[in-house]
Scaffold this active site. Structure first.
Site, PDB file in Angstrom:
ATOM      1  N   ARG A  37       0.825  -1.220   0.000  1.00  0.00           N
ATOM      2  CA  ARG A  37       0.000   0.000   0.000  1.00  0.00           C
ATOM      3  C   ARG A  37       0.856   1.267   0.000  1.00  0.00           C
ATOM      4  NH1 ARG A  37      -5.014  -2.050   3.597  1.00  0.00           N
ATOM      5  NH2 ARG A  37      -6.246  -2.691   1.821  1.00  0.00           N
ATOM      6  N   LYS A 205     -20.032 -14.834   0.704  1.00  0.00           N
ATOM      7  CA  LYS A 205     -21.361 -14.312   1.017  1.00  0.00           C
ATOM      8  C   LYS A 205     -22.114 -13.728  -0.157  1.00  0.00           C
ATOM      9  CE  LYS A 205     -21.359 -12.697   5.721  1.00  0.00           C
ATOM     10  NZ  LYS A 205     -21.101 -11.419   6.413  1.00  0.00           N
ATOM     11  N   GLY A 364      -9.502  -8.509  -1.338  1.00  0.00           N
ATOM     12  CA  GLY A 364      -8.263  -9.046  -0.779  1.00  0.00           C
ATOM     13  C   GLY A 364      -8.003 -10.495  -1.144  1.00  0.00           C
ATOM     14  N   GLY A 387     -13.697  -3.115  -0.500  1.00  0.00           N
ATOM     15  CA  GLY A 387     -15.040  -2.595  -0.232  1.00  0.00           C
ATOM     16  C   GLY A 387     -15.401  -1.468  -1.186  1.00  0.00           C
TER      17      GLY A 387
HETATM   18  P1  AMP Z   1     -15.453 -13.172   0.707  1.00  0.00           P
HETATM   19  O1  AMP Z   1     -14.821 -12.592   1.920  1.00  0.00           O
HETATM   20  O2  AMP Z   1     -16.939 -13.125   0.723  1.00  0.00           O
HETATM   21  O3  AMP Z   1     -14.858 -12.655  -0.589  1.00  0.00           O
HETATM   22  O4  AMP Z   1     -15.116 -14.727   0.744  1.00  0.00           O
HETATM   23  C1  AMP Z   1     -13.820 -15.226   0.674  1.00  0.00           C
HETATM   24  C2  AMP Z   1     -13.795 -16.555   1.344  1.00  0.00           C
HETATM   25  O5  AMP Z   1     -14.772 -17.388   0.773  1.00  0.00           O
HETATM   26  C3  AMP Z   1     -12.489 -17.304   1.219  1.00  0.00           C
HETATM   27  O6  AMP Z   1     -11.894 -17.370   2.482  1.00  0.00           O
HETATM   28  C4  AMP Z   1     -12.894 -18.673   0.719  1.00  0.00           C
HETATM   29  O7  AMP Z   1     -12.244 -19.715   1.402  1.00  0.00           O
HETATM   30  C5  AMP Z   1     -14.370 -18.717   0.995  1.00  0.00           C
HETATM   31  N1  AMP Z   1     -15.083 -19.625   0.096  1.00  0.00           N
HETATM   32  C6  AMP Z   1     -15.022 -19.682  -1.233  1.00  0.00           C
HETATM   33  N2  AMP Z   1     -15.771 -20.676  -1.709  1.00  0.00           N
HETATM   34  C7  AMP Z   1     -16.346 -21.287  -0.660  1.00  0.00           C
HETATM   35  C8  AMP Z   1     -17.241 -22.382  -0.510  1.00  0.00           C
HETATM   36  N3  AMP Z   1     -17.678 -23.075  -1.579  1.00  0.00           N
HETATM   37  N4  AMP Z   1     -17.614 -22.724   0.734  1.00  0.00           N
HETATM   38  C9  AMP Z   1     -17.174 -22.037   1.790  1.00  0.00           C
HETATM   39  N5  AMP Z   1     -16.334 -20.986   1.730  1.00  0.00           N
HETATM   40  C10 AMP Z   1     -15.925 -20.605   0.508  1.00  0.00           C
END
Ligand code: AMP
Length: 407
Positions: A37, A205, A364, A387
């Protein structure tokens, strides 16, 4: 409307307040663990120094919650900045540090600052007034400067004193070089993308990305959904998803989004793709036994999907290969564990391998994933704001950008 850029400003002898994003990870011994950064904003700092500005730098670091906390001091950043500026332009010795971002000490140090010298102010968030966007604090910050430059894209979705409040006390509020680059790439993707325009969304999510899907449905040519978020959609379609991640309270909004996607497909021909096959395991563990669920087959009740399967990779790669604009946010699976990294790695390689496309990556985890896959160099633009880039893609106006002066 285009915003003023640092390149439009007269800088010689001026006190230039640069709001940077120095929110870097620190080691236990207090040294900077990753200086990405700091490096990202060096072109802006060097530009100002080379134009004989008196440079005042400010940032937040961590969440000290409005109290002085040495754990979140920006002093290690000053050290690293000195080294970097020394190596690059031989000006490291002229980096001062003020232990408060406002008040007598900051004012005196700014008064003594000469052209082409730099002063870093202590963590803005040591004052609760920063996040509260408090007027008097904003005025105090503004009183240190003649002009304002915002290079903290990662904080532009927050209306704080240093990103919004202080701008109303200054006549010229401009984008730094990093901010400008972020707005150019993301702005072009939304407003006049080279086509086909393909967006890939993943991560855990649905709730984080529903707004992005809704905004992009009628703008893109294809929307590819992978990662944990896909299973709320599959569940909404009536598929058996076993123990896969599902946001129960988002099934209804997923159903509505699928409806909207169907309407958008009728209207514009947009292709909305969800995973058709999956890599599953009984547990989310690096040494778990894995299996592949064939296309359109149900996921057993005792298994969870942790990566996209080979047929899905094929379908996604076909879309990626013909794209001319690619926006990607969110991993395709639990890429941190080798048995579930394949989908994310292959998507990263396909995105990087498409030399004709402008590829933009944000978030990230996705940034880590392209580094892990060793293809970061081939990505056109890696966004510094997770974000902020998502809010931008949702079509929301970022307060930190709105506050800048129109050209
Ligand atoms: P996010 O913070 O919403 O971008 O999610 C990132 C996280 O989603 C990472 O740590 C991944 O390990 C997790 N992730 C990706 N695919 C899956 C899945 N099929 N089931 C559970 N966690 C997941």
């Amino acid at each position: 409307m285009a915003k003023l850029s640092i390149r439009d400003l007269k800088l010689r002898g001026q006190r230039v307040f640069i709001r940077a994003d120095f929110n870097v990870p620190l080691n236990d011994d207090g040294t900077v663990a990753d200086d990405t950064r700091i490096r990202e904003t060096l072109p802006t700092i060097e530009y100002a120094l080379n134009n004989q500005a008196r440079v005042i730098l400010a940032s937040h670091l961590g969440r000290p919650k409005g109290k002085v906390n040495p754990k979140y001091s920006l002093r290690p950043v000053a050290e690293r900045l000195r080294q970097l500026l020394d190596e690059r332009i031989g000006r490291g010795k002229q980096v001062g540090f003020s232990t408060d971002c406002v008040g007598v000490q900051a004012e005196e140090m700014v008064a003594k600052l000469e052209s082409s010298q730099t002063l870093l102010l202590e963590n803005l968030r040591f004052h609760a007034e920063e996040e509260a966007n408090e007027e008097n604090f904003s005025r105090q910050l503004a009183s240190l400067a003649d002009v304002y430059v915002d290079d903290a894209f990662g904080a532009a979705h927050r209306a704080h004193a240093s990103t919004v409040g202080m701008t109303k006390f200054l006549k010229q509020n401009a984008a730094g070089l990093l901010m400008e680059r972020e707005l150019q790439y993301l702005g072009k993707a939304l407003e006049e993308p080279a086509r086909p325009f393909v967006t890939i969304l993943g991560g855990a999510k649905v709730s984080d990305k529903i707004g992005v899907i809704q905004n992009l449905l009628e703008k893109v040519d294809a929307l590819l959904i992978g990662g944990g978020m896909a299973y709320t959609f599959l569940k909404a379609q009536g598929f058996e998803v076993g123990k896969s991640l599902v946001e129960q309270d988002k099934i209804e909004v997923a159903r509505q989004t699928l409806e909207a996607a169907r309407r958008a497909t009728d209207k514009t021909g947009v292709r909305f793709l969800l995973p058709v096959d999956h890599v599953v395991a009984a547990e989310m563990k690096a040494d778990a036994a894995t299996a592949i669920i064939a296309p359109m087959q149900p996921i057993p009740a005792d298994k969870m999907a942790l990566d996209i399967g080979p047929r899905t990779i094929e379908l996604f790669v076909q879309e990626i290969e013909q794209a001319r604009t690619i926006v990607w946010n969110g991993p395709m699976g639990v890429f941190e564990m080798p048995p579930f990294a394949c989908g994310t790695t292959e998507i990263a390689e396909a995105v990087a391998g498409n030399a004709q496309a402008t590829s933009i990556i944000g978030g990230g985890d996705t940034v880590s994933a392209v580094h892990q896959a060793g293809v970061a160099e081939e990505i056109t633009h890696i966004s510094t704001g997770g974000g902020a880039s998502l809010e931008f893609l949702e079509g929301r106006k970022l307060p930190g950008v709105e506050a800048l002066t129109n050209k």
